[in-house]
Design an enzyme around this catalytic site. Structure first.
Site, PDB file in Angstrom:
ATOM      1  N   ASP A 224       0.788  -1.238   0.000  1.00 52.21           N
ATOM      2  CA  ASP A 224       0.000   0.000   0.000  1.00 52.21           C
ATOM      3  C   ASP A 224       0.819   1.287   0.000  1.00 52.21           C
ATOM      4  O   ASP A 224       0.338   2.306  -0.468  1.00 52.21           O
ATOM      5  CB  ASP A 224      -0.964  -0.001   1.190  1.00 52.21           C
ATOM      6  CG  ASP A 224      -2.098  -0.999   0.991  1.00 52.21           C
ATOM      7  OD1 ASP A 224      -2.237  -1.516  -0.138  1.00 52.21           O
ATOM      8  OD2 ASP A 224      -2.838  -1.266   1.956  1.00 52.21           O
TER       9      ASP A 224
ATOM     10  N   ASN B 286     -10.505  -0.999  -1.275  1.00 56.20           N
ATOM     11  CA  ASN B 286     -11.557  -1.732  -0.572  1.00 56.20           C
ATOM     12  C   ASN B 286     -11.412  -1.707   0.940  1.00 56.20           C
ATOM     13  O   ASN B 286     -12.389  -1.707   1.674  1.00 56.20           O
ATOM     14  CB  ASN B 286     -11.597  -3.188  -1.059  1.00 56.20           C
ATOM     15  CG  ASN B 286     -10.256  -3.890  -0.921  1.00 56.20           C
ATOM     16  OD1 ASN B 286      -9.208  -3.329  -1.244  1.00 56.20           O
ATOM     17  ND2 ASN B 286     -10.270  -5.105  -0.436  1.00 56.20           N
ATOM     18  N   TYR B 287     -10.131  -1.692   1.425  1.00 54.32           N
ATOM     19  CA  TYR B 287      -9.911  -1.834   2.867  1.00 54.32           C
ATOM     20  C   TYR B 287      -9.771  -0.509   3.586  1.00 54.32           C
ATOM     21  O   TYR B 287      -9.210   0.438   3.051  1.00 54.32           O
ATOM     22  CB  TYR B 287      -8.641  -2.655   3.135  1.00 54.32           C
ATOM     23  CG  TYR B 287      -8.975  -4.097   3.404  1.00 54.32           C
ATOM     24  CD1 TYR B 287      -9.758  -4.428   4.498  1.00 54.32           C
ATOM     25  CD2 TYR B 287      -8.555  -5.101   2.562  1.00 54.32           C
ATOM     26  CE1 TYR B 287     -10.107  -5.744   4.738  1.00 54.32           C
ATOM     27  CE2 TYR B 287      -8.906  -6.419   2.801  1.00 54.32           C
ATOM     28  CZ  TYR B 287      -9.684  -6.735   3.881  1.00 54.32           C
ATOM     29  OH  TYR B 287     -10.034  -8.021   4.116  1.00 54.32           O
ATOM     30  N   ASP B 288     -10.224  -0.496   4.817  1.00 49.74           N
ATOM     31  CA  ASP B 288     -10.002   0.634   5.707  1.00 49.74           C
ATOM     32  C   ASP B 288      -9.135   0.139   6.852  1.00 49.74           C
ATOM     33  O   ASP B 288      -9.513  -0.817   7.530  1.00 49.74           O
ATOM     34  CB  ASP B 288     -11.325   1.166   6.274  1.00 49.74           C
ATOM     35  CG  ASP B 288     -12.279   1.622   5.178  1.00 49.74           C
ATOM     36  OD1 ASP B 288     -12.562   0.808   4.272  1.00 49.74           O
ATOM     37  OD2 ASP B 288     -12.739   2.767   5.228  1.00 49.74           O
TER      38      ASP B 288
ATOM     39  N   HIS C 265      -6.410 -14.328   1.914  1.00 52.61           N
ATOM     40  CA  HIS C 265      -5.284 -13.386   1.834  1.00 52.61           C
ATOM     41  C   HIS C 265      -4.672 -13.158   3.204  1.00 52.61           C
ATOM     42  O   HIS C 265      -5.270 -13.474   4.230  1.00 52.61           O
ATOM     43  CB  HIS C 265      -5.735 -12.042   1.238  1.00 52.61           C
ATOM     44  CG  HIS C 265      -6.816 -11.372   2.038  1.00 52.61           C
ATOM     45  ND1 HIS C 265      -8.146 -11.711   1.930  1.00 52.61           N
ATOM     46  CD2 HIS C 265      -6.766 -10.398   2.970  1.00 52.61           C
ATOM     47  CE1 HIS C 265      -8.860 -10.967   2.742  1.00 52.61           C
ATOM     48  NE2 HIS C 265      -8.048 -10.169   3.400  1.00 52.61           N
TER      49      HIS C 265
END
Ligand SMILES: [Cu+2]
Length: 755
Positions: free
Chosen positions: A375, A459-461, A509
């Site tokens: 990220d 998609n992720y927080d 994952h």
């Protein structure tokens, strides 16, 4: 005066006294208004120091002046458009260039000169097809720039395909998608209900983009046009080759439809029309990913507020809280970081920062099959948007704005994107009730300070917390929430996860998070120590013929970087310490212990070609000698050049330096395995989905420092209602009604826009 009037006056006087008494009684039951909750206690304000600004993010004006300076460099020919095409020169990033640690310490501790304020600038040179990094400074000017690419990455230029995909490149990619959609309108309508401009298909990319250095070939999967698209895959994916800076040379190299592969669009069309392929027939589906509550919310949960003003204060980029103080910043790339952490005036850590968030996915479909997200190459701090009062952080928290310059042409303000609050953890920090011989209660609420950002990267927080406890501990913690990544279910999918909706596979994952922990225990010269126990057989002194296995303390000092690199699956001592050679009152070395809370599991095998770009993830904990050149464990160029990364953390260890009485840095990896399940729809919850590290004093003090806390409570039998050592007994005197600020939210103003 006649006596009647006299009596009347006396009577009136009496009535007025009675009415007054009644009114006073009535009003005393009404709660007084509290002092405004946003204010810190006055006594904190003069504890701040402007020296913390040495770590401060660049200001809006500083970003602008660096940008204007770079735009002004004629030979660099930098585009001024925020959607600059790949063929143009683009100023991708401006961020603070952290000053050297030795210079900062001289400034903070020895009245040395203030280090120069400089910016890191990353330029994507589309005309010449390479990337460069510059340092621009000193701010406020006059400014100069120097090329630091060679010094930092050991190469004069970075390859063009190592760059992050910019908004400008996405705009061009979207154009290409629409061209494909036009050609495939009929099959896409029949299969997925695609209607141009009405019911679109939305893209989500896999990474890395290819299988070898220099590749920029991205598998893009398509999703239904819903809020929460990430769990609405449609079973259509395409491989796009966008290596060239000339967008007219981009090609569609492959298509995947319902598990079947096609060489190109025409081949797919021919086969589709001939009916020789396994088709998907569109079905209208309700949005099971919607986060709109199914019932209208019916009430408020408990709220916390500050009865006597905040016991912490935020000024510039510094936080003061009871015995704690620290400076903070938010890097667009690596995210949240704090510096110069002190407890009771003594520095415990120079830096505590987020470094990287990585995920490795499994799938039978190409979009997710090779996917490994790094990220920080997209930017972790970049996606720290406005926090929602009362949900993301307690309502009455202190909120701080941040400013960034990444993938844009203007400074962006992110209102209320950091929050700071003191919080009752809800479980006592310590307590003891009576014993067989004395009746008494001693305890203390666990009230701690939380420093938080939340970053929504696709998609992720991720919820990032640094927590400061009154016992002298600091915790770095991350929780994952948001949407899982998913793919369309085909034959063989169930080896890679569970089905979570109709034809939807939630892909297995890992989550690996890396923190940098630069502890300085009573100065920078420290040692790395481990402690554990073994069962050792000993004879009983009073019956020498009898033996028993007794736990025994095992202590070890670790001498070199290689020995101090603790692999995930190796047996690691349970106590890991950064220690000073100074001893406490009891003769033990004063130290802080690193307690890692992680369920990370297996790291990607080192034999995999992309492993080097995430080699930090091999180690639960690795200890290195501090070097300014080894500032981060990952890099902006890690994601798109995974096969030959320019920052390979394992090299920090390879030189195997001695770590005895040196300035030490701990690199800590925490994480968890995520096997998506039905309850990940619509969102993954934070409960159980987290990890981190706790930095705990261990023989650092002579006793638990919380015994000096203003929150301690003690009472014996017969003194249950005495307030001297128990503020709770007098709480009703402190009661008042809270004064909260009105609710506001402007976070959508800062989201990525593609036009
Ligand atoms: Cu997950």
């Amino acid at each position: 005066m006649n006596s009647l009037l006299k009596y009347l006056l006396i009577l009136l006087g009496l009535i007025s006294v009675i009415i007054n008494i009644v009114l006073i009684c009535l009003n005393s039951n009404r709660l007084p208004k509290c002092r405004p909750t946003s204010r810190p206690q006055e006594s904190l304000l003069d504890k701040h120091s402007n020296k913390s600004l040495v770590f401060a993010d660049l200001t809006a004006e500083e970003y602008k002046s660096v940008r204007d300076y770079m735009w002004g460099q004629k030979e660099l020919k930098i585009s001024r458009s925020f959607t600059a095409k790949p063929s143009e020169n683009f100023l991708f990033l401006i961020d603070l260039s952290l000053p050297r640690k030795a210079d900062v310490l001289r400034y903070l501790d020895a009245n040395g000169q203030k280090p120069a304020r400089e910016a890191i600038v990353v330029v994507f040179n589309g005309e010449r097809g390479y990337l460069k990094e510059y340092v621009v400074g000193p701010l406020p000017g006059p400014l100069q720039h120097r090329d630091v690419t060679q010094k930092k990455y050991n190469t004069p230029t970075l390859p063009f395909t190592a760059r992050t995909v910019t908004i400008g490149e996405y705009v061009e990619l979207f154009k290409l998608f629409y061209q494909v959609f036009q050609k495939l309108e009929k099959p896409l309508r029949e299969s997925f209900g695609y209607i141009p401009q009405k019911r679109e298909l939305l893209p989500f990319e896999g990474m890395p983009r290819g299988i070898k250095s220099g590749d920029r070939k991205t598998w893009v999967s398509f999703f239904r046009d819903f809020n929460g698209m990430y769990v609405h895959p449609v079973g259509f994916e395409m491989l796009i080759n966008h290596e060239s800076s000339n967008t007219s040379q981009w090609t569609i190299d492959k298509l995947m439809y319902n598990g079947q592969y096609f060489e190109n669009i025409d081949k797919f069309l021919v086969d589709y029309q001939a009916g020789s392929i396994k088709k998907i027939v569109n079905k209208n589906i309700l949005n099971y990913a919607s986060l709109k509550p199914r019932e209208k919310p019916s009430g408020l949960g408990p709220q916390q507020y500050y009865l006597q003003g905040k016991r912490f204060s935020v000024q510039n980029n510094q936080v003061i809280y009871l015995d704690w103080s620290f400076a903070f910043g938010l890097s667009s790339l690596t995210g949240m970081r704090v510096f110069d952490i002190r407890f009771k005036g003594a520095r415990i850590a120079y830096e505590l920062s987020v470094q990287e968030a990585m995920s490795v996915y499994g799938s039978v479909t190409p979009g997710m099959m090779l996917t490994k997200f790094l990220d920080s190459s997209i930017g972790i701090g970049r996606f720290a948007h406005e926090l929602v009062r009362g949900i993301d952080c307690p309502y009455a928290a202190t909120y701080v704005d941040t400013y960034r310059y990444i993938d844009t042409n203007v400074t962006q303000r992110f209102r209320n994107s950091i929050c700071v609050f003191e919080h009752d953890i809800g479980r006592p920090l310590r307590r003891h009730f009576s014993d067989f011989f004395h009746n008494g209660y001693g305890g203390m609420a666990n009230s701690a300070l939380v420093f938080r950002t939340i970053t929504a990267i696709g998609n992720y927080d991720y919820i990032w917390d640094f927590i400061f406890y009154q016992s002298g501990s600091v915790e770095a913690k991350v929780h994952a929430t948001g949407y899982i990544s998913s793919s369309y279910k085909i034959d063989g999918s169930l080896k890679y996860g569970h089905q979570v909706a109709e034809n939807v596979l939630g892909n297995i994952h890992t989550h690996f998070i890396n923190f940098k922990v630069d502890l300085d225990i009573l100065g920078v010269k420290n040692i790395f120590q481990t402690k554990d126990m073994i069962y050792k057989e000993v004879s009983l002194p009073w019956i020498p013929s009898e033996k028993a296995k007794i736990p025994q303390l095992v202590e070890q000092q670790i001498g070199t970087e290689k020995e101090a690199a603790m692999l995930h699956n190796a047996k690691t001592p349970r106590y890991l310490h950064i220690a000073s050679n100074q001893t406490n009152r009891w003769g033990h070395q004063r130290s802080y212990r690193l307690q890692v809370v992680s369920f990370a599991g297996d790291h990607l095998p080192e034999s995999e070609s992309v492993e080097k770009s995430m080699s930090w993830a091999r180690y639960k904990v690795a200890i290195t000698k501090h070097k300014d050149e080894e500032q981060t464990s990952s890099s902006l160029f890690g994601q798109n050049y995974m096969w030959t990364p320019f920052v390979d953390f394992s090299k920090y260890i390879e030189d195997n330096e001695v770590i005895d009485n040196e300035d030490l840095v701990a690199w800590v990896t925490a994480g968890f395995l995520h096997i998506p399940h039905a309850e990940d729809i619509p969102n993954t919850v934070t409960v159980g989905n987290g990890g981190g590290v706790i930095l705990r004093p261990h023989n650092y003090f002579d006793e638990d420092p919380s015994i000096n806390s203003p929150d301690g409570v003690y009472f014996g039998q017969g003194l249950e209602s005495d307030c001297e050592y128990n503020k709770m007994a007098c709480l009703e005197k402190d009661q008042c009604s809270s004064t909260l600020e009105p609710f506001t939210y402007h976070g959508f103003e800062g989201v990525m826009k593609f036009e």
